[in-house]
Design a protein around this motif. Structure first.
Motif, PDB file in Angstrom:
ATOM      1  N   ASN A   5      -6.250  -2.808   5.244  1.00 24.36           N
ATOM      2  CA  ASN A   5      -6.483  -1.535   4.589  1.00 24.36           C
ATOM      3  C   ASN A   5      -5.545  -0.508   5.212  1.00 24.36           C
ATOM      4  OD1 ASN A   5      -7.603   1.176   4.197  1.00 24.36           O
ATOM      5  ND2 ASN A   5      -9.309   0.096   3.226  1.00 24.36           N
ATOM      6  N   LYS A   7      -5.065   2.803   4.831  1.00 28.64           N
ATOM      7  CA  LYS A   7      -5.632   4.062   5.321  1.00 28.64           C
ATOM      8  C   LYS A   7      -6.421   3.866   6.620  1.00 28.64           C
ATOM      9  CE  LYS A   7      -5.916   6.327   0.854  1.00 28.64           C
ATOM     10  NZ  LYS A   7      -6.803   6.864  -0.183  1.00 28.64           N
ATOM     11  N   LYS A   8      -7.214   2.803   6.677  1.00 25.67           N
ATOM     12  CA  LYS A   8      -8.020   2.558   7.876  1.00 25.67           C
ATOM     13  C   LYS A   8      -7.155   2.185   9.077  1.00 25.67           C
ATOM     14  CE  LYS A   8     -12.310   1.317   5.588  1.00 25.67           C
ATOM     15  NZ  LYS A   8     -13.331   0.289   5.358  1.00 25.67           N
ATOM     16  N   ASN A  85       1.246  -6.042   4.429  1.00 21.95           N
ATOM     17  CA  ASN A  85       0.675  -6.450   3.153  1.00 21.95           C
ATOM     18  C   ASN A  85       1.726  -6.936   2.166  1.00 21.95           C
ATOM     19  OD1 ASN A  85      -1.907  -5.875   4.035  1.00 21.95           O
ATOM     20  ND2 ASN A  85      -1.991  -3.858   3.072  1.00 21.95           N
TER      21      ASN A  85
END
Length: 93
Positions: A5, A7-8, A85
């Motif tokens: 993720n 943003k995390k 990713n």
């Protein structure tokens, strides 16, 4: 493989940088100039940090520094997660 993720991961990276910055502030506040120089000289493998240590950092400058460190850390962490990713091979069904 699992995707990260963005943003995390960026937030975690930024918060880690801010905590390191805060730790630096604590070292400077508690050990004084001589202790700060000793700490950073040993941390930097003997590099002499005497000429770059400044003890009279205004509170507002330190505040902006911790915010900037968080933002840069967030951007770096988000880039790392995004690049990771992109490299993941996804299974097509």
């Amino acid at each position: 493989m699992n995707r990260i993720n963005v943003k995390k991961f960026g937030f975690a990276f930024g918060l880690t940088g801010a905590l390191i910055y805060l730790g630096c502030m604590i070292v400077m506040t508690t050990t004084g100039q001589a202790g700060t120089i000793l700490f950073f000289n040993s941390l930097l493998h003997g590099l002499d940090a005497t000429s770059i240590i400044r003890m009279d950092v205004p509170i507002l400058e330190a505040f902006f520094g911790i915010i900037q460190t968080f933002i840069l850390g967030w951007l770096i962490g988000a880039c790392i997660a995004a690049f990771y990713n992109v490299q993941i091979k996804t299974k097509r069904t």
